[in-house]
Design a protein around this motif. Structure first.
Motif, PDB file in Angstrom:
ATOM      1  N   TYR A  41      26.792 -35.151 -38.093  1.00  0.00           N
ATOM      2  CA  TYR A  41      26.707 -34.012 -37.184  1.00  0.00           C
ATOM      3  C   TYR A  41      25.315 -33.383 -37.278  1.00  0.00           C
ATOM      4  N   THR A  42      24.654 -33.260 -36.136  1.00  0.00           N
ATOM      5  CA  THR A  42      23.293 -32.727 -36.102  1.00  0.00           C
ATOM      6  C   THR A  42      23.227 -31.339 -35.489  1.00  0.00           C
ATOM      7  N   GLY A  43      24.362 -30.815 -35.064  1.00  0.00           N
ATOM      8  CA  GLY A  43      24.343 -29.520 -34.385  1.00  0.00           C
ATOM      9  C   GLY A  43      24.065 -29.641 -32.905  1.00  0.00           C
ATOM     10  N   GLN A  44      23.787 -30.855 -32.444  1.00  0.00           N
ATOM     11  CA  GLN A  44      23.527 -31.090 -31.033  1.00  0.00           C
ATOM     12  C   GLN A  44      24.743 -31.741 -30.394  1.00  0.00           C
ATOM     13  N   ARG A  45      24.750 -31.787 -29.066  1.00  0.00           N
ATOM     14  CA  ARG A  45      25.854 -32.414 -28.363  1.00  0.00           C
ATOM     15  C   ARG A  45      25.857 -33.917 -28.649  1.00  0.00           C
ATOM     16  N   PRO A  46      27.044 -34.532 -28.721  1.00  0.00           N
ATOM     17  CA  PRO A  46      27.105 -35.982 -28.918  1.00  0.00           C
ATOM     18  C   PRO A  46      26.409 -36.706 -27.767  1.00  0.00           C
ATOM     19  N   LEU A  47      25.816 -37.852 -28.090  1.00  0.00           N
ATOM     20  CA  LEU A  47      25.032 -38.584 -27.097  1.00  0.00           C
ATOM     21  C   LEU A  47      25.411 -40.061 -27.126  1.00  0.00           C
ATOM     22  N   ALA A  48      25.497 -40.666 -25.941  1.00  0.00           N
ATOM     23  CA  ALA A  48      25.716 -42.105 -25.804  1.00  0.00           C
ATOM     24  C   ALA A  48      24.675 -42.679 -24.856  1.00  0.00           C
ATOM     25  N   VAL A  49      24.314 -43.945 -25.073  1.00  0.00           N
ATOM     26  CA  VAL A  49      23.478 -44.667 -24.118  1.00  0.00           C
ATOM     27  C   VAL A  49      24.276 -45.862 -23.618  1.00  0.00           C
ATOM     28  N   VAL A  50      24.111 -46.188 -22.340  1.00  0.00           N
ATOM     29  CA  VAL A  50      24.875 -47.266 -21.720  1.00  0.00           C
ATOM     30  C   VAL A  50      23.925 -48.168 -20.932  1.00  0.00           C
ATOM     31  N   GLY A  73      33.493 -35.454 -23.702  1.00  0.00           N
ATOM     32  CA  GLY A  73      32.519 -34.458 -24.140  1.00  0.00           C
ATOM     33  C   GLY A  73      31.209 -35.015 -24.624  1.00  0.00           C
ATOM     34  N   VAL A  74      30.913 -36.275 -24.287  1.00  0.00           N
ATOM     35  CA  VAL A  74      29.685 -36.921 -24.739  1.00  0.00           C
ATOM     36  C   VAL A  74      28.669 -36.951 -23.605  1.00  0.00           C
ATOM     37  N   ASP A  75      27.443 -36.526 -23.883  1.00  0.00           N
ATOM     38  CA  ASP A  75      26.364 -36.696 -22.912  1.00  0.00           C
ATOM     39  C   ASP A  75      25.995 -38.174 -22.853  1.00  0.00           C
ATOM     40  N   VAL A  76      25.702 -38.662 -21.646  1.00  0.00           N
ATOM     41  CA  VAL A  76      25.443 -40.086 -21.458  1.00  0.00           C
ATOM     42  C   VAL A  76      24.087 -40.299 -20.806  1.00  0.00           C
TER      43      VAL A  76
END
Length: 449
Positions: A41-50, A73-76
């Motif tokens: 956990y980094t304190g930032q929003r979760p992130l995914a790349v596709v 709830g993941v930014d993509v």
């Protein structure tokens, strides 16, 4: 869900048949729930790349996976068309919690697949895949309002990835003419770009994907067009990628194939001389040619062998901190620069070795002599008893003893089908075929369902 969805390399099957958009969406949700939970956990929003390859079905599957991730709830970040190793690279570089590759690799166009990467751009182990399967179709707290994920495209993806590949070289590569077969796949743009930026004169073939022609009579599974083009254009070498460009096979200036074992042998010697081959060790699978094992032993290089599959090669490389590994099929892993097999990187490193040694590819490949190898599949048998049936074991032992140091026998149950693979290496093709046929007969008689 109770049943296994993941195979040996992600989830793969007929697009819109086995692999539906509904399944893709559910997998996106489940992967987000599991992999984000395992991330730091980094304190930032979760992130995914596709990212995806060029199959037409990749378009709707990409949107489905992205929808599932964002709904969880993941930014993509959408990388769009990019090789599997490129998605792994950006998973690491962008600090993403999840990487997703939509590709069926070297399979025919109607198939597609979904592969997940954990933080750092590494493939999932079996335990994580089982966790993803376990949470599918279970209740979960859906984010609402401003807590749902945001979706954005990534700018300059191909250019940034090409620059990364070129930066791995030790010298410019001017003066080399090369044919690159892009398989009408994910590297159709970045492959020629990276080679040209390195100074190579590139003749790109099968680099015009239309969504339907990926891997169609081209690429690493169909080397004939590359062999013909190399000879016709007087090229120094040719390289064939597969649909997602995580593998590479080569052709020398005479049109002769240089397979994954030979590529690893060439790179192992170069890395040893440069001091970058960790513990003078290379990782290969049990299917690597005996000629490769002999050549490495004569060069004072240790070979650690694993089960078949690049994931097992990667696990062993990670365990020992090794810097080179791969498979005969052309999956070559250079861990100083990548977390998975990378076809374009492999081509560049081979060219770098040719330039450093000032030697043509066929001369470098002569470091090993490929032992004739025959593979016979025996279907409709009880593969679970292949290693324990006394008559099968006795037959294998007898044939192995007869071959001695001049050959090898390997019986391997298939990971996905009710069959046993009989692999034999011997001084001649005829001798290998005779031994393989005899053993296949024993397996067929003793293990028939």
């Amino acid at each position: 869900m109770g049943k296994r969805i993941f195979g040996t390399d992600g989830v793969r099957g007929l697009a819109n048949g086995v692999l539906t958009p509904e399944l893709a969406l559910d997998l996106g949700v489940a992967a987000a729930r599991v992999l984000v939970g395992h991330g730091e956990y980094t304190g930032q929003r979760p992130l995914a790349v596709v990212g995806r390859d060029t199959r037409i079905s990749g378009q709707f599957l990409e949107h489905a996976v992205v929808a599932g991730l964002a709904a969880a709830g993941v930014d993509v970040v959408r990388l769009r068309v990019l090789p599997t190793p490129g998605v792994a690279y950006f998973t690491d570089q962008l600090g993403a919690d999840v990487g997703v590759v939509i590709s069926a690799s070297h399979n025919a166009m109607p198939d597609n697949g979904i592969k997940f990467l954990a933080r750092g751009g590494v493939k999932l182990d079996d335990a994580l895949e089982r966790e993803i399967e376990a949470v599918m179709d279970t209740e979960w707290d859906r984010p609402v309002g401003g807590t749902v994920g945001r979706v954005t495209p990534h700018q300059g993806t191909v250019e940034r990835y090409a620059a990364h590949l070129v930066a791995t070289l030790t010298r410019p590569l001017e003066g080399l003419r090369v044919v690159l077969d892009c398989a009408n796949g994910a590297a159709f743009e970045v492959g020629p770009m990276a080679l040209r930026q390195a100074g190579v004169e590139v003749i790109a073939i099968n680099a015009h994907p239309d969504g339907l022609n990926i891997n169609e009579k081209c690429g690493s599974t169909h080397l004939e067009p590359l062999q013909e083009a190399v000879v016709r254009h007087g090229a120094a070498a040719g390289f064939a990628l597969d649909g997602d460009a995580d593998r590479c096979l080569a052709v020398d200036r005479n049109g002769d194939v240089v397979d994954g074992d030979q590529i690893m042998a060439i790179l192992a010697l170069g890395m040893r001389d440069a001091g970058t081959l960790r513990d003078d060790t290379v990782v290969a699978t049990v299917m690597s040619n005996l000629g490769f094992l002999v050549a490495m032993k004569e060069a004072g290089i240790t070979v650690e062998q694993t089960a078949v599959g690049d994931r097992y090669v990667l696990e062993e490389m990670k365990r020992g901190g090794f810097t080179l590994g791969g498979e005969q099929s052309g999956h070559v892993i250079l861990s100083r620069h990548a977390t998975t097999g990378d076809g374009v990187l492999t081509a560049l490193q081979l060219l770098d070795r040719m330039a450093t040694a000032d030697a043509p590819l066929h001369r470098l490949a002569a470091v090993m002599t490929r032992m004739p190898q025959v593979l016979v599949n025996v279907p409709d048998v009880d593969k679970a008893r292949a290693g324990s049936d006394p008559e099968v074991v006795a037959a294998v032992d007898a044939e192995s003893a007869a071959l001695g140091d001049h050959g090898r026998v390997l019986l391997r149950p298939s990971g996905t089908e009710p069959l046993v693979r009989v692999m034999v290496e011997a001084p001649t093709s005829d001798a290998a075929q005779e031994v393989a046929d005899r053993l296949a007969g024993v397996v067929r008689e003793r293990l028939a369902l």
